[in-house]
Design a protein around this motif. Structure first.
Motif, PDB file in Angstrom:
ATOM      1  N   HIS A  54       0.845  -1.199   0.000  1.00  0.00           N
ATOM      2  CA  HIS A  54       0.000   0.000   0.000  1.00  0.00           C
ATOM      3  C   HIS A  54       0.876   1.243   0.000  1.00  0.00           C
ATOM      4  N   HIS A  55       1.272   1.687  -1.203  1.00  0.00           N
ATOM      5  CA  HIS A  55       2.106   2.874  -1.333  1.00  0.00           C
ATOM      6  C   HIS A  55       1.360   4.008  -2.034  1.00  0.00           C
ATOM      7  N   LEU A  56       0.132   3.774  -2.441  1.00  0.00           N
ATOM      8  CA  LEU A  56      -0.690   4.793  -3.099  1.00  0.00           C
ATOM      9  C   LEU A  56      -1.968   4.967  -2.289  1.00  0.00           C
ATOM     10  N   GLY A  57      -2.467   6.182  -2.213  1.00  0.00           N
ATOM     11  CA  GLY A  57      -3.590   6.511  -1.340  1.00  0.00           C
ATOM     12  C   GLY A  57      -4.753   5.547  -1.328  1.00  0.00           C
ATOM     13  N   SER A  58      -5.315   5.231  -2.461  1.00  0.00           N
ATOM     14  CA  SER A  58      -6.503   4.374  -2.492  1.00  0.00           C
ATOM     15  C   SER A  58      -6.295   3.134  -3.362  1.00  0.00           C
ATOM     16  N   THR A  59      -5.045   2.694  -3.464  1.00  0.00           N
ATOM     17  CA  THR A  59      -4.719   1.502  -4.242  1.00  0.00           C
ATOM     18  C   THR A  59      -3.889   0.559  -3.379  1.00  0.00           C
ATOM     19  N   TRP A  60      -4.280  -0.692  -3.383  1.00  0.00           N
ATOM     20  CA  TRP A  60      -3.574  -1.742  -2.648  1.00  0.00           C
ATOM     21  C   TRP A  60      -3.280  -2.884  -3.614  1.00  0.00           C
ATOM     22  N   VAL A  61      -2.222  -3.632  -3.359  1.00  0.00           N
ATOM     23  CA  VAL A  61      -2.003  -4.923  -4.000  1.00  0.00           C
ATOM     24  C   VAL A  61      -2.141  -5.943  -2.880  1.00  0.00           C
ATOM     25  N   ILE A  62      -3.035  -6.894  -3.076  1.00  0.00           N
ATOM     26  CA  ILE A  62      -3.390  -7.864  -2.042  1.00  0.00           C
ATOM     27  C   ILE A  62      -3.077  -9.277  -2.528  1.00  0.00           C
ATOM     28  N   VAL A  63      -2.378 -10.038  -1.712  1.00  0.00           N
ATOM     29  CA  VAL A  63      -2.130 -11.453  -1.973  1.00  0.00           C
ATOM     30  C   VAL A  63      -3.010 -12.226  -0.990  1.00  0.00           C
ATOM     31  N   THR A  64      -3.866 -13.096  -1.528  1.00  0.00           N
ATOM     32  CA  THR A  64      -4.859 -13.759  -0.694  1.00  0.00           C
ATOM     33  C   THR A  64      -5.306 -15.071  -1.332  1.00  0.00           C
ATOM     34  N   ASN A  65      -5.926 -15.917  -0.533  1.00  0.00           N
ATOM     35  CA  ASN A  65      -6.566 -17.131  -1.051  1.00  0.00           C
ATOM     36  C   ASN A  65      -7.982 -16.850  -1.536  1.00  0.00           C
ATOM     37  N   GLU A  86     -18.173  -4.918   3.111  1.00  0.00           N
ATOM     38  CA  GLU A  86     -18.607  -4.886   4.515  1.00  0.00           C
ATOM     39  C   GLU A  86     -18.034  -3.689   5.273  1.00  0.00           C
ATOM     40  N   HIS A  87     -17.005  -3.041   4.700  1.00  0.00           N
ATOM     41  CA  HIS A  87     -16.315  -1.949   5.386  1.00  0.00           C
ATOM     42  C   HIS A  87     -16.438  -0.617   4.651  1.00  0.00           C
ATOM     43  N   THR A  88     -17.343  -0.561   3.689  1.00  0.00           N
ATOM     44  CA  THR A  88     -17.547   0.660   2.914  1.00  0.00           C
ATOM     45  C   THR A  88     -19.032   1.012   2.889  1.00  0.00           C
ATOM     46  N   ASP A  89     -19.320   2.220   2.434  1.00  0.00           N
ATOM     47  CA  ASP A  89     -20.706   2.671   2.310  1.00  0.00           C
ATOM     48  C   ASP A  89     -21.283   2.246   0.965  1.00  0.00           C
ATOM     49  N   ALA A  90     -22.588   2.272   0.843  1.00  0.00           N
ATOM     50  CA  ALA A  90     -23.273   1.823  -0.375  1.00  0.00           C
ATOM     51  C   ALA A  90     -22.873   2.633  -1.600  1.00  0.00           C
ATOM     52  N   ASN A  91     -22.509   3.906  -1.440  1.00  0.00           N
ATOM     53  CA  ASN A  91     -22.189   4.729  -2.605  1.00  0.00           C
ATOM     54  C   ASN A  91     -20.686   4.762  -2.918  1.00  0.00           C
ATOM     55  N   ASP A  92     -19.859   4.012  -2.178  1.00  0.00           N
ATOM     56  CA  ASP A  92     -18.431   3.935  -2.476  1.00  0.00           C
ATOM     57  C   ASP A  92     -18.202   3.079  -3.716  1.00  0.00           C
ATOM     58  N   LYS A  93     -17.108   3.355  -4.398  1.00  0.00           N
ATOM     59  CA  LYS A  93     -16.756   2.592  -5.600  1.00  0.00           C
ATOM     60  C   LYS A  93     -15.514   1.756  -5.300  1.00  0.00           C
ATOM     61  N   VAL A  94     -15.533   0.485  -5.732  1.00  0.00           N
ATOM     62  CA  VAL A  94     -14.433  -0.440  -5.471  1.00  0.00           C
ATOM     63  C   VAL A  94     -14.142  -1.226  -6.749  1.00  0.00           C
ATOM     64  N   LEU A  95     -12.847  -1.382  -7.061  1.00  0.00           N
ATOM     65  CA  LEU A  95     -12.415  -2.180  -8.210  1.00  0.00           C
ATOM     66  C   LEU A  95     -11.405  -3.208  -7.711  1.00  0.00           C
ATOM     67  N   VAL A  96     -11.642  -4.486  -8.027  1.00  0.00           N
ATOM     68  CA  VAL A  96     -10.737  -5.577  -7.681  1.00  0.00           C
ATOM     69  C   VAL A  96     -10.373  -6.277  -8.987  1.00  0.00           C
ATOM     70  N   VAL A  97      -9.073  -6.267  -9.324  1.00  0.00           N
ATOM     71  CA  VAL A  97      -8.607  -6.838 -10.588  1.00  0.00           C
ATOM     72  C   VAL A  97      -7.487  -7.824 -10.303  1.00  0.00           C
ATOM     73  N   GLU A  98      -7.591  -9.042 -10.835  1.00  0.00           N
ATOM     74  CA  GLU A  98      -6.517 -10.014 -10.648  1.00  0.00           C
ATOM     75  C   GLU A  98      -5.308  -9.601 -11.472  1.00  0.00           C
ATOM     76  N   SER A  99      -4.142  -9.674 -10.859  1.00  0.00           N
ATOM     77  CA  SER A  99      -2.904  -9.275 -11.525  1.00  0.00           C
ATOM     78  C   SER A  99      -2.496 -10.321 -12.549  1.00  0.00           C
ATOM     79  N   SER A 100      -2.055  -9.852 -13.684  1.00  0.00           N
ATOM     80  CA  SER A 100      -1.544 -10.748 -14.725  1.00  0.00           C
ATOM     81  C   SER A 100      -0.053 -10.982 -14.550  1.00  0.00           C
ATOM     82  N   GLY A 101       0.570 -10.219 -13.660  1.00  0.00           N
ATOM     83  CA  GLY A 101       2.009 -10.334 -13.452  1.00  0.00           C
ATOM     84  C   GLY A 101       2.810  -9.363 -14.290  1.00  0.00           C
TER      85      GLY A 101
END
Length: 89
Positions: free
Chosen positions: A32-43, A55-70
């Motif tokens: 997490h080196h950018l304000g609203s961007t994270w890289v997450i490694v998870t199962n 579960e941790h945001t409001d209904a009008n928030d916008k979220v983008l989750v993209v799998e990394s291609s490497g």
């Protein structure tokens, strides 16, 4: 393990999103080196990660989750941040 780029636009200024950061940090590994961007490694899948974030945001928030291609390029991060990206993307 899956690697995702997560970006969000939180619509409510002054809202306390501490639980969002805690949730993201609870995943296997994260960057997490950018304000609203994270890289997450998870199962989790992209949908499961998005639903967890929801579960941790409001209904009008916008979220983008993209799998990394490497494949990635970046500029301006310190040596430690760059090394993490090289290892996990």
């Amino acid at each position: 393990m899956n690697t995702f780029v997560v970006s969000y636009d939180l619509q409510r200024p002054g809202q306390d999103y501490a639980t969002l950061s805690e949730f993201l940090k609870s995943q296997s590994n994260w960057w997490h080196h950018l304000g609203s961007t994270w890289v997450i490694v998870t199962n989790l899948s992209a949908v499961q990660l998005r639903d967890g974030i929801k579960e941790h945001t409001d209904a009008n928030d916008k979220v983008l989750v993209v799998e990394s291609s490497g494949v990635a390029a970046w500029k301006g991060f310190n040596e430690k941040g760059s090394a993490w990206l090289k290892e996990h993307l």
